[in-house]
Design a protein around this motif. Structure first.
Motif, PDB file in Angstrom:
ATOM      1  N   PHE A 427       0.925  -1.253  -0.097  1.00  0.00           N
ATOM      2  CA  PHE A 427       0.011   0.081  -0.049  1.00  0.00           C
ATOM      3  C   PHE A 427       0.682   1.180  -0.145  1.00  0.00           C
ATOM      4  N   GLU A 428       2.098   1.035   0.123  1.00  0.00           N
ATOM      5  CA  GLU A 428       2.966   2.448   0.420  1.00  0.00           C
ATOM      6  C   GLU A 428       2.844   3.422  -0.621  1.00  0.00           C
ATOM      7  N   PRO A 429       2.955   3.001  -1.947  1.00  0.00           N
ATOM      8  CA  PRO A 429       2.885   3.988  -3.009  1.00  0.00           C
ATOM      9  C   PRO A 429       1.650   4.917  -2.980  1.00  0.00           C
ATOM     10  N   ASN A 430       0.589   4.224  -2.477  1.00  0.00           N
ATOM     11  CA  ASN A 430      -0.654   4.942  -2.481  1.00  0.00           C
ATOM     12  C   ASN A 430      -1.006   5.372  -1.072  1.00  0.00           C
ATOM     13  N   CYS A 431      -0.417   5.239  -0.142  1.00  0.00           N
ATOM     14  CA  CYS A 431      -0.644   5.739   1.225  1.00  0.00           C
ATOM     15  C   CYS A 431       0.404   7.125   1.602  1.00  0.00           C
ATOM     16  N   GLY A 432       0.736   7.449   2.624  1.00  0.00           N
ATOM     17  CA  GLY A 432       1.491   8.524   2.874  1.00  0.00           C
ATOM     18  C   GLY A 432       2.123   8.499   4.379  1.00  0.00           C
ATOM     19  N   ALA A 433       2.951   9.567   4.713  1.00  0.00           N
ATOM     20  CA  ALA A 433       3.459   9.801   5.971  1.00  0.00           C
ATOM     21  C   ALA A 433       2.782  10.594   6.858  1.00  0.00           C
ATOM     22  N   ILE A 462      -7.942   1.589   0.815  1.00  0.00           N
ATOM     23  CA  ILE A 462      -7.302   1.207  -0.531  1.00  0.00           C
ATOM     24  C   ILE A 462      -7.729  -0.273  -0.884  1.00  0.00           C
ATOM     25  N   THR A 463      -7.937  -1.196   0.065  1.00  0.00           N
ATOM     26  CA  THR A 463      -8.348  -2.570  -0.277  1.00  0.00           C
ATOM     27  C   THR A 463      -9.724  -2.931  -0.697  1.00  0.00           C
ATOM     28  N   HIS A 464     -10.688  -2.171  -0.093  1.00  0.00           N
ATOM     29  CA  HIS A 464     -12.053  -1.858  -0.284  1.00  0.00           C
ATOM     30  C   HIS A 464     -12.390  -1.351  -1.872  1.00  0.00           C
ATOM     31  N   LEU A 465     -11.475  -0.001  -2.062  1.00  0.00           N
ATOM     32  CA  LEU A 465     -11.516   0.480  -3.246  1.00  0.00           C
ATOM     33  C   LEU A 465     -11.212  -0.320  -4.519  1.00  0.00           C
ATOM     34  N   PHE A 466     -10.140  -1.157  -4.098  1.00  0.00           N
ATOM     35  CA  PHE A 466      -9.471  -1.791  -5.273  1.00  0.00           C
ATOM     36  C   PHE A 466     -10.591  -3.043  -5.686  1.00  0.00           C
ATOM     37  N   GLU A 467     -11.017  -3.553  -4.412  1.00  0.00           N
ATOM     38  CA  GLU A 467     -11.885  -4.700  -4.854  1.00  0.00           C
ATOM     39  C   GLU A 467     -13.048  -4.147  -5.713  1.00  0.00           C
ATOM     40  N   LEU A 468     -13.720  -2.921  -5.347  1.00  0.00           N
ATOM     41  CA  LEU A 468     -14.773  -2.481  -5.927  1.00  0.00           C
ATOM     42  C   LEU A 468     -14.293  -1.977  -7.301  1.00  0.00           C
ATOM     43  N   LEU A 469     -13.323  -1.738  -7.771  1.00  0.00           N
ATOM     44  CA  LEU A 469     -12.732  -1.311  -8.921  1.00  0.00           C
ATOM     45  C   LEU A 469     -12.721  -2.804  -9.782  1.00  0.00           C
ATOM     46  N   GLU A 470     -12.125  -3.863  -9.188  1.00  0.00           N
ATOM     47  CA  GLU A 470     -11.853  -4.979  -9.942  1.00  0.00           C
ATOM     48  C   GLU A 470     -13.193  -5.961 -10.134  1.00  0.00           C
ATOM     49  N   HIS A 471     -14.063  -5.956  -9.048  1.00  0.00           N
ATOM     50  CA  HIS A 471     -15.157  -6.782  -9.058  1.00  0.00           C
ATOM     51  C   HIS A 471     -16.708  -6.404  -9.290  1.00  0.00           C
ATOM     52  N   SER A 472     -16.648  -5.055  -9.374  1.00  0.00           N
ATOM     53  CA  SER A 472     -18.133  -4.344  -9.712  1.00  0.00           C
ATOM     54  C   SER A 472     -18.049  -3.306 -10.591  1.00  0.00           C
ATOM     55  N   PRO A 473     -18.400  -3.590 -11.679  1.00  0.00           N
ATOM     56  CA  PRO A 473     -18.147  -2.845 -12.947  1.00  0.00           C
ATOM     57  C   PRO A 473     -19.035  -1.558 -12.516  1.00  0.00           C
ATOM     58  N   GLU A 474     -20.556  -1.613 -12.295  1.00  0.00           N
ATOM     59  CA  GLU A 474     -21.004  -0.285 -12.076  1.00  0.00           C
ATOM     60  C   GLU A 474     -20.454   0.694 -10.922  1.00  0.00           C
ATOM     61  N   ASP A 475     -20.059   0.226 -10.027  1.00  0.00           N
ATOM     62  CA  ASP A 475     -19.254   0.814  -8.879  1.00  0.00           C
ATOM     63  C   ASP A 475     -17.905   1.563  -9.498  1.00  0.00           C
ATOM     64  N   ALA A 476     -17.469   0.591 -10.023  1.00  0.00           N
ATOM     65  CA  ALA A 476     -16.047   1.147 -10.889  1.00  0.00           C
ATOM     66  C   ALA A 476     -16.253   2.303 -11.674  1.00  0.00           C
ATOM     67  N   ALA A 477     -17.412   2.299 -12.409  1.00  0.00           N
ATOM     68  CA  ALA A 477     -17.644   3.358 -13.513  1.00  0.00           C
ATOM     69  C   ALA A 477     -17.781   4.753 -12.632  1.00  0.00           C
ATOM     70  N   VAL A 478     -18.368   4.605 -11.328  1.00  0.00           N
ATOM     71  CA  VAL A 478     -18.811   5.749 -10.491  1.00  0.00           C
ATOM     72  C   VAL A 478     -17.350   6.394 -10.137  1.00  0.00           C
TER      73      VAL A 478
END
Length: 484
Positions: A427-433, A462-478
């Motif tokens: 998650f480091e590249p998409n996270c922060g300090a 990040i995990t939840h957003l990734f899973e929506l992007l990968e497995h829920s096309p309608e959610d991913a479009a939004v």
């Protein structure tokens, strides 16, 4: 007629492949999240991950193509893919070229609200000695205009800034006069509860392009409970103020933030509905911060990271359904994370930066001229911990502040790219300090990551957003629309 070469002649030699830096984390029984150094991620099984690490890949097997697409692998004899990684990393860090675009002026600590989760040590309305004076503001303006960023955003904080509105007037006019010969562009925002909003404030802000940010915690009973004031009418004043700004200046002139309290956890749909009802263009499902009265009144400890994550997921689901019905209404933290995950565009949100955004992303000028590395650092100082105090406007210039030992050491010690546990985290590249948060909660700038609620929230989001992007096309479009 020349014949075609046999298919085997087009196959890559496995020995010519090389593995680029990757990280991975288990997210299920046989599910791993695999990522590269610029935040691209792919879901793999244990077998696929083993094959990737062993470079047991063949063109046409699917895993080969996915690994090439995500920059997990390259060829030994071609440097183009390494150069692409370097260019993308440089783009993600390009915020360093325009350091310190945000400058927060704490024009007063006085406030007529008594919010139990308040992150600062507010003062009563009659204690005018907690107001910033013109001489201090003048020095702060000069420091702000010395930063290298071509676009300077000045945000007025408190207390309640409208209790010292005459100084706000003077700062806006003076900053514009001084910025013009320097070729600097300016933006202004007042963070206010809107209780003291009147026509004079609206007229001035309309003339000078000053925007408003306010607090709205939900329906009347919840907002008034979270943000009490004499008369128990904070909700009525806030929504009336939002309406007046929208009518007089336009819908884009005011935004609102909510703070999640224990009383909010089971009411996220009502909170979202309130934002929709007030005609706001989105919302930020924000957790409490461990500073000021939120600690003194023990509000911060009334729920944990997992409870907030469930609140956020439930709210995100409800907001996604609103968007699917045809109304664009983003959840702003998700939108920030999605921009981080789906593009290499640098973002201004200081909590999602490494090197840390403190000082490099923002400076805070307290009412007395003391300069802090962030608003949270100022709040921490009000609790007696001055670890992130950088100097004073009367004694120091911009360069002195950002190159101070205090800031340099804090930024260096919190680099996620080299930090234990962060440097190997997918998650480091998409996270922060967030060194101020970790110092406040653990007494350590880097923080013990397995015990960090900041990390727990970031990983969960990040995990939840990734899973929506990968497995829920309608959610991913939004979600992709929010990131654009």
């Amino acid at each position: 007629m020349a014949g075609f070469a046999p298919p085997d002649s087009f196959r890559s030699d496995a020995s010519a492949l090389q593995l680029f830096p990757i990280r991975f984390e288990r997210i299920g029984t046989d599910r791993f999240l695999v990522g590269n150094m610029v935040g691209d991620m792919e879901e793999m099984t244990a077998t696929e991950l083993d094959r990737l690490c062993a470079l047991d890949l063949t063109p046409g097997d699917g895993l080969y193509e996915r690994s090439f697409e995500k920059l997990f692998i390259g060829t030994v004899d071609q440097r183009a893919r390494q150069q692409l990684l370097a260019l993308r990393l440089r783009s993600r860090l390009s915020f360093l070229r325009a350091a310190t675009p945000l400058h927060l002026f704490v024009v007063t600590l006085r406030c007529e609200h008594v919010c139990p989760y308040c992150q600062v040590s507010r003062q009563s309305q009659d204690r005018v000695r907690y107001d910033m004076d013109q001489a201090t503001a003048s020095k702060a303006i000069d420091i702000a205009l010395s930063s290298p960023s071509p676009l300077i955003k000045i945000e007025f904080q408190g207390g309640e800034p409208l209790l010292n509105f005459e100084l706000i007037r003077w700062i806006v006019v003076t900053a514009k006069q001084r910025a013009e010969p320097l070729g600097k562009q300016l933006q202004f925002v007042i963070t206010t509860n809107l209780a003291l909003l009147d026509d004079a404030v609206l007229d001035f802000c309309g003339e000078h392009g000053v925007l408003f940010s306010t607090s709205l915690d939900g329906p009347r009973d919840l907002h008034n409970k979270n943000r009490p004031r004499r008369g128990q009418n904070s909700y009525e004043l806030a929504v009336a103020g939002i309406g007046r700004i929208q009518e007089r200046l336009g819908p884009d002139w005011v935004g609102a933030l909510m703070t999640t309290t224990e009383a909010s956890l089971n009411r996220v749909e009502e909170i979202v509905d309130e934002y929709v009802r007030q005609g706001l263009d989105g919302m930020f499902l924000r957790p409490l911060s461990p500073y000021g009265h939120a600690i003194k009144t023990k509000q911060f400890h009334k729920y944990d990271g997992q409870e907030w994550l469930q609140f956020w997921k439930r709210g995100l689901r409800y907001i996604l359904e609103i968007n699917k019905s045809g109304r664009r209404f983003p959840e702003f933290y998700s939108a920030l994370m999605l921009r981080r995950m789906l593009s290499d565009e640098p973002i201004g949100y200081v909590d999602l930066r490494s090197p840390a955004g403190i000082g490099l992303g923002a400076l805070v000028y307290n009412y007395d001229g003391t300069v802090f590395a962030s608003d949270e650092a100022r709040m921490l100082a009000e609790m007696g911990d001055r670890r992130f105090e950088l100097g004073n406007v009367r004694e120091h210039r911009y360069r002195d502040l950002v190159l101070s030992d205090t800031l340099v050491s804090a930024v260096a010690e919190s680099l996620t790219q080299t930090a234990p546990q962060c440097s190997t985290c997918v998650f480091e590249p998409n996270c922060g300090a967030d060194p101020v948060y970790h110092h406040a909660t653990q007494g350590d700038l880097l923080g013990i990551k397995p015990l960090s609620e900041f990390c727990e929230r970031q990983k969960g989001v990040i995990t939840h957003l990734f899973e929506l992007l990968e497995h829920s096309p309608e959610d991913a479009a939004v979600l992709r629309m929010w990131a654009s």
